[in-house]
Design a protein around this motif. Structure first.
Motif, mmCIF file in Angstrom:
data_model
loop_
_atom_site.group_PDB
_atom_site.id
_atom_site.type_symbol
_atom_site.label_atom_id
_atom_site.label_comp_id
_atom_site.label_asym_id
_atom_site.label_seq_id
_atom_site.Cartn_x
_atom_site.Cartn_y
_atom_site.Cartn_z
ATOM 1 N N GLU A 1 68.140 9.237 42.986
ATOM 2 C CA GLU A 1 68.608 10.339 42.144
ATOM 3 C C GLU A 1 68.800 11.612 42.967
ATOM 4 N N GLU A 2 67.838 11.896 43.834
ATOM 5 C CA GLU A 2 67.926 13.095 44.667
ATOM 6 C C GLU A 2 69.115 13.025 45.624
ATOM 7 N N ALA A 3 69.389 11.842 46.139
ATOM 8 C CA ALA A 3 70.469 11.698 47.122
ATOM 9 C C ALA A 3 71.845 11.687 46.474
ATOM 10 N N VAL A 4 71.949 11.124 45.275
ATOM 11 C CA VAL A 4 73.265 10.920 44.661
ATOM 12 C C VAL A 4 73.643 12.061 43.719
ATOM 13 N N LEU A 5 72.773 12.398 42.779
ATOM 14 C CA LEU A 5 73.124 13.369 41.739
ATOM 15 C C LEU A 5 72.869 14.815 42.142
ATOM 16 N N TYR A 6 71.736 15.076 42.773
ATOM 17 C CA TYR A 6 71.295 16.459 42.934
ATOM 18 C C TYR A 6 72.201 17.327 43.808
ATOM 19 N N PRO A 7 72.759 16.828 44.911
ATOM 20 C CA PRO A 7 73.589 17.725 45.734
ATOM 21 C C PRO A 7 74.756 18.340 44.959
ATOM 22 N N LEU A 8 75.523 17.520 44.246
ATOM 23 C CA LEU A 8 76.655 18.043 43.482
ATOM 24 C C LEU A 8 76.175 18.911 42.326
ATOM 25 N N LEU A 9 75.149 18.451 41.616
ATOM 26 C CA LEU A 9 74.668 19.220 40.472
ATOM 27 C C LEU A 9 74.133 20.578 40.911
ATOM 28 N N ARG A 10 73.451 20.617 42.042
ATOM 29 C CA ARG A 10 72.938 21.906 42.517
ATOM 30 C C ARG A 10 74.087 22.863 42.825
ATOM 31 N N GLN A 11 75.144 22.367 43.432
ATOM 32 C CA GLN A 11 76.315 23.208 43.691
ATOM 33 C C GLN A 11 76.865 23.788 42.397
ATOM 34 N N ARG A 12 76.981 22.949 41.375
ATOM 35 C CA ARG A 12 77.534 23.405 40.103
ATOM 36 C C ARG A 12 76.599 24.405 39.411
ATOM 37 N N LEU A 13 75.303 24.181 39.510
ATOM 38 C CA LEU A 13 74.349 25.116 38.915
ATOM 39 C C LEU A 13 74.427 26.482 39.593
ATOM 40 N N MET A 14 74.533 26.478 40.897
ATOM 41 C CA MET A 14 74.649 27.741 41.626
ATOM 42 C C MET A 14 75.936 28.463 41.232
ATOM 43 N N ALA A 15 77.039 27.723 41.157
ATOM 44 C CA ALA A 15 78.329 28.328 40.813
ATOM 45 C C ALA A 15 78.336 28.869 39.390
ATOM 46 N N ALA A 16 77.585 28.219 38.496
ATOM 47 C CA ALA A 16 77.551 28.631 37.090
ATOM 48 C C ALA A 16 76.518 29.721 36.825
ATOM 49 N N GLY A 17 75.786 30.126 37.856
ATOM 50 C CA GLY A 17 74.760 31.143 37.673
ATOM 51 C C GLY A 17 73.477 30.618 37.074
ATOM 52 N N GLU A 18 73.331 29.295 37.042
ATOM 53 C CA GLU A 18 72.124 28.669 36.492
ATOM 54 C C GLU A 18 71.092 28.499 37.609
ATOM 55 N N HIS A 19 70.524 29.600 38.034
ATOM 56 C CA HIS A 19 69.564 29.555 39.137
ATOM 57 C C HIS A 19 68.634 30.749 39.044
ATOM 58 N N GLY A 20 67.590 30.716 39.860
ATOM 59 C CA GLY A 20 66.652 31.815 39.890
ATOM 60 C C GLY A 20 67.174 32.976 40.714
ATOM 61 N N LYS A 21 66.312 33.954 40.911
ATOM 62 C CA LYS A 21 66.691 35.147 41.659
ATOM 63 C C LYS A 21 66.024 35.134 43.030
ATOM 64 N N GLY A 22 66.412 36.072 43.875
ATOM 65 C CA GLY A 22 65.801 36.187 45.187
ATOM 66 C C GLY A 22 66.697 35.685 46.293
ATOM 67 N N ASP A 23 66.168 35.711 47.509
ATOM 68 C CA ASP A 23 66.945 35.303 48.675
ATOM 69 C C ASP A 23 67.214 33.801 48.695
ATOM 70 N N SER A 24 66.304 33.019 48.131
ATOM 71 C CA SER A 24 66.474 31.561 48.083
ATOM 72 C C SER A 24 66.346 31.095 46.638
ATOM 73 N N PRO A 25 67.368 31.349 45.823
ATOM 74 C CA PRO A 25 67.269 31.008 44.399
ATOM 75 C C PRO A 25 67.177 29.508 44.171
ATOM 76 N N GLY A 26 66.295 29.121 43.288
ATOM 77 C CA GLY A 26 66.128 27.710 42.971
ATOM 78 C C GLY A 26 66.887 27.327 41.719
ATOM 79 N N THR A 27 67.119 26.041 41.564
ATOM 80 C CA THR A 27 67.792 25.511 40.381
ATOM 81 C C THR A 27 66.913 24.441 39.741
ATOM 82 N N ALA A 28 67.407 23.882 38.647
ATOM 83 C CA ALA A 28 66.666 22.812 37.972
ATOM 84 C C ALA A 28 66.464 21.615 38.891
ATOM 85 N N THR A 29 67.440 21.333 39.755
ATOM 86 C CA THR A 29 67.280 20.202 40.674
ATOM 87 C C THR A 29 66.122 20.443 41.637
#
Length: 224
Positions: A107-135
């Motif tokens: 799951e981490e290798a297949v789904l998360y890379p693309l989903l993390r990109q989309r979450l970052m682009a959609a603003g679905e992430h935390g704040k700070g220098d290294s914002p985290g996402t649900a992935t």
């Protein structure tokens, strides 16, 4: 929604042991407040792409094993530790090492890379220098579960080797408490995936992209 929801969930809020369902339809090891996060808007499984539905279906054996593991923990607390109870407990860890670890890596290798990109682009992430996402939160949960499992297995391995009964009971109690924490964490991870992570993936990833992910997942499964 993703990071805000996950950060407001208290993953290991312990409940009093009052039997396996506590009269509420939940395990005494489940943290009910964690299952009522604000702004939760899950997508029905029937509306999801087959790739996501397959990920949900893969959790069914884990849920069954968690139920059996939970019963073994409660039975050991009531009747004491024996070779029979050890076998019941260790059955779960064999499953965990074989199936959960493989599923998580895939799951981490297949789904998360693309989903993390989309979450970052959609603003679905935390704040700070290294914002985290649900992935990132789920990936951290996978790592925490693996660490907890290793701790429990090591503790259980010590019980029969310790020379005095008091030391054995102390280590056994620690092993069972950490086992409860592991049950809580894994149940919460499943809930977060089904109701938050996969819903976000459904909304942010296209059908064509899911088809590609499905092909990647099939190749990854064969490789493992």
């Amino acid at each position: 929604m993703s990071t805000h929801i996950l950060n407001r969930i208290d993953p290991l809020k312990k409940q009093q042991d009052n039997g396996l369902d506590g009269g509420q339809g939940l395990s005494p090891m489940d943290p009910p407040d964690a299952y009522r996060p604000p702004n939760l808007d899950p997508v029905p499984k029937s509306a999801m792409h087959p790739f996501l539905r397959a990920l949900i279906d893969e959790h069914a054996p884990l849920i069954d094993e968690l139920n059996a593991f939970e019963e073994a923990i409660v039975a050991t607390q009531k009747t004491g530790y024996s070779k029979e109870s050890n076998a019941s407990l260790m059955r779960f860890f064999r499953f965990f090492d074989r199936d959960f670890s493989r599923q998580s890596r895939c799951e981490e290798a297949v789904l998360y890379p693309l989903l993390r990109q989309r979450l970052m682009a959609a603003g679905e992430h935390g704040k700070g220098d290294s914002p985290g996402t649900a992935t990132d939160a789920i990936r951290d949960g996978h790592a925490e579960a693996a660490q907890l499992a290793a701790v429990v297995v090591n503790f259980l391995g010590l019980v029969f080797r310790l020379p005095d009964e008091r030391s054995r009971l102390v280590v056994l109690d620690a092993a069972l408490e950490q086992s409860k924490n592991l049950v809580e964490l894994l149940r919460l991870l499943i809930f977060r995936k089904h109701n938050v992570l996969y819903s976000l993936a459904h909304r942010l990833i296209t059908t064509d992209e899911f088809e590609q992910l499905q092909s990647m997942g099939e190749r990854s499964s064969k490789a493992n």
